[in-house]
Design an enzyme around this catalytic site. Structure first.
Site, short mmCIF file in Angstrom:
data_model
loop_
_atom_site.label_atom_id
_atom_site.label_comp_id
_atom_site.label_asym_id
_atom_site.label_seq_id
_atom_site.Cartn_x
_atom_site.Cartn_y
_atom_site.Cartn_z
N GLU A 195 16.65 67.02 -33.12
CA GLU A 195 17.70 66.01 -32.94
C GLU A 195 18.48 65.85 -34.23
OE1 GLU A 195 17.12 62.41 -30.58
OE2 GLU A 195 17.58 61.28 -32.40
N ALA A 198 25.80 53.58 -30.82
CA ALA A 198 25.85 52.63 -29.71
C ALA A 198 27.19 51.90 -29.66
CB ALA A 198 24.70 51.64 -29.84
N GLY A 242 21.28 52.15 -24.97
CA GLY A 242 21.72 51.73 -26.31
C GLY A 242 21.02 50.43 -26.67
N GLN A 252 10.18 58.10 -27.31
CA GLN A 252 10.34 57.48 -28.62
C GLN A 252 9.35 58.16 -29.57
OE1 GLN A 252 11.87 56.14 -30.93
NE2 GLN A 252 12.20 54.06 -30.12
P1 FAD Z 1 16.72 51.43 -20.32
O1 FAD Z 1 16.21 52.55 -19.53
O2 FAD Z 1 17.82 50.62 -19.71
O3 FAD Z 1 15.48 50.48 -20.65
C1 FAD Z 1 15.63 49.36 -21.52
C2 FAD Z 1 14.71 48.24 -21.06
O4 FAD Z 1 15.15 47.73 -19.80
C3 FAD Z 1 13.25 48.67 -20.86
O5 FAD Z 1 12.44 47.59 -21.21
C4 FAD Z 1 13.17 48.93 -19.36
O6 FAD Z 1 11.86 48.78 -18.85
C5 FAD Z 1 14.11 47.86 -18.81
N1 FAD Z 1 14.76 48.25 -17.56
C6 FAD Z 1 15.22 49.48 -17.24
N2 FAD Z 1 15.80 49.44 -16.02
C7 FAD Z 1 15.72 48.16 -15.58
C8 FAD Z 1 16.14 47.49 -14.40
N3 FAD Z 1 16.78 48.14 -13.41
N4 FAD Z 1 15.89 46.16 -14.30
C9 FAD Z 1 15.24 45.49 -15.29
N5 FAD Z 1 14.80 46.08 -16.43
C10 FAD Z 1 15.05 47.40 -16.56
N6 FAD Z 1 20.30 54.75 -29.09
C11 FAD Z 1 21.60 54.99 -29.43
O7 FAD Z 1 22.35 54.06 -29.66
N7 FAD Z 1 22.06 56.27 -29.51
C12 FAD Z 1 21.30 57.35 -29.25
O8 FAD Z 1 21.76 58.49 -29.33
C13 FAD Z 1 19.92 57.13 -28.90
N8 FAD Z 1 19.09 58.17 -28.62
C14 FAD Z 1 17.79 57.92 -28.22
C15 FAD Z 1 16.96 59.00 -27.89
C16 FAD Z 1 15.64 58.77 -27.50
C17 FAD Z 1 14.76 59.94 -27.16
C18 FAD Z 1 15.14 57.45 -27.45
C19 FAD Z 1 13.70 57.20 -27.07
C20 FAD Z 1 15.96 56.38 -27.77
C21 FAD Z 1 17.30 56.59 -28.15
N9 FAD Z 1 18.15 55.54 -28.46
C22 FAD Z 1 19.46 55.78 -28.82
C23 FAD Z 1 17.66 54.16 -28.44
C24 FAD Z 1 17.84 53.49 -27.05
O9 FAD Z 1 19.21 53.32 -26.79
C25 FAD Z 1 17.10 52.16 -27.10
O10 FAD Z 1 15.73 52.36 -27.21
C26 FAD Z 1 17.43 51.16 -26.01
O11 FAD Z 1 16.89 49.90 -26.40
C27 FAD Z 1 16.87 51.48 -24.63
O12 FAD Z 1 17.50 52.55 -24.09
P2 FAD Z 1 17.01 53.16 -22.67
O13 FAD Z 1 18.01 54.17 -22.31
O14 FAD Z 1 15.58 53.51 -22.72
O15 FAD Z 1 17.22 51.84 -21.75
#
Ligand code: FAD
Length: 293
Positions: A17, A51, A108, A178
């Site tokens: 990455e 983000a 994000g 993560q």
């Molecule tokens: P989600 O899948 O939306 O999950 C977030 C939370 O909401 C979780 O607690 C989940 O259980 C809950 N949730 C999910 N769906 C629902 C629903 N339908 N109803 C209620 N609750 C729900 N950040 C950046 O800004 N830029 C990047 O390039 C970036 N790359 C990343 C790469 C990896 C491999 C990882 C692990 C993280 C990355 N992040 C990045 C960080 C990420 O944006 C954050 O961890 C963010 O807080 C959660 O993103 P997510 O896509 O997992 O969110």
């Protein structure tokens, strides 16, 4: 090439990455670092997305540069929570125009400004909405994030995995975790995912910690558990940069070998734009990588 096709191969592989620059002035330095990493020949490279949108253009520029110059497939990250629908539609159009095939669909992090507003006014609240939109918009291979130690917004792991399954059912082709410093947490998580019916490939995310300052930042950002063995390394070598770097690379290599030895074929390394670290890990694994055991 689609990442899912790479992940379906049986050989041991490593992906890296990288992140785009925050400012235009550092663009050339970042391009140089990402090119050096690409020249090592990883299975693919992911390029993160700011983000707030500040670095969004650079994400695609860097991803395309790596693909075109080094023939290394890339995964362009995209976040949605601080965007409106038109901005996301525009980003997806740009991806299609530039023939981006692989997208990491992310929510994000929630900024303090966003936290001060009513979530019901947000266009996107969860990554699953972006996964659905990408799925409808084109023939993308879609990645999504997952959390062996539970996402901080989740009340518990069961709920977290339930929503993760929703993302996969919506069209996520693979997942990346993560960062984990303790492989047992990853294996335990995998068991629970498979039990919950999540069957897509899952790439463990490994962060080589090569300086003591990085430790606090990594824990702050990820909330990941630091095993005692790792803490001892930082305590003992943290004040000597060269020793800490060598020990951090050895620790990450050891974690990767343990993952391979226990049946994982693809590992994603948070290489943080450090070609020397990427190269050192690849060198350490030179008789293992790309082989089928
Ligand atoms: P989600 O899948 O939306 O999950 C977030 C939370 O909401 C979780 O607690 C989940 O259980 C809950 N949730 C999910 N769906 C629902 C629903 N339908 N109803 C209620 N609750 C729900 N950040 C950046 O800004 N830029 C990047 O390039 C970036 N790359 C990343 C790469 C990896 C491999 C990882 C692990 C993280 C990355 N992040 C990045 C960080 C990420 O944006 C954050 O961890 C963010 O807080 C959660 O993103 P997510 O896509 O997992 O969110």
């Amino acid at each position: 090439m689609k990442i899912i096709d790479i992940l379906s191969k049986k050989n041991m592989s490593l992906s890296f990455e990288v992140f785009p620059p925050k400012k235009e002035s550092s663009f050339d330095d970042v391009v140089r670092a990402t090119e050096e990493i690409a020249s090592c020949g990883p299975a693919f490279m992911s390029v993160t997305y700011g983000a707030g949108g500040g670095t969004s253009r650079y994400t695609l520029d860097i991803a395309k540069n790596i693909e075109e110059k080094y023939n290394v497939p890339t995964l362009a990250h995209l976040t949605c929570v601080s965007s409106d629908h038109e901005t996301i539609r525009q980003r997806i159009r740009e991806m299609k125009e530039r023939n981006i095939q692989n997208v990491m669909a992310l929510r994000g992090d929630l900024t303090p400004e966003l936290m001060n507003t009513d979530p019901s006014s947000w266009a996107y609240r969860h990554a699953v909405q972006l996964v659905r939109e990408l799925k409808e918009a084109g023939d993308f291979c879609i990645g999504a994030a997952c959390y062996p130690e539970v996402h901080p917004d989740s009340p518990d792991q069961k709920t977290d995995i339930l929503y993760l399954k929703e993302k996969v059912d919506a069209g996520a082709d693979f997942l990346t975790t993560q960062m984990v410093f303790d492989n047992d947490l990853f294996f335990n998580f995998m068991y629970k995912l498979r039990e919950a019916g999540v069957t897509v490939p899952v790439l463990p995310g490994i962060m080589p910690i090569t300086n003591a300052k990085q430790v606090e930042r990594a824990i702050h950002l990820s909330g990941s558990f630091m095993p005692r063995r790792f803490k001892s390394i930082v305590d003992r070598f943290g004040s000597d940069p060269l020793a800490m770097k060598q020990a951090g690379i050895a620790y990450a290599t050891d974690q990767i070998i343990d993952l391979y030895a226990n049946g994982i074929t693809n590992v994603h390394v948070y290489s943080m734009n450090k070609p020397d670290v990427a190269r050192a890990i690849l060198d350490n694994l030179s008789s293992i990588l790309w082989k089928v055991f």
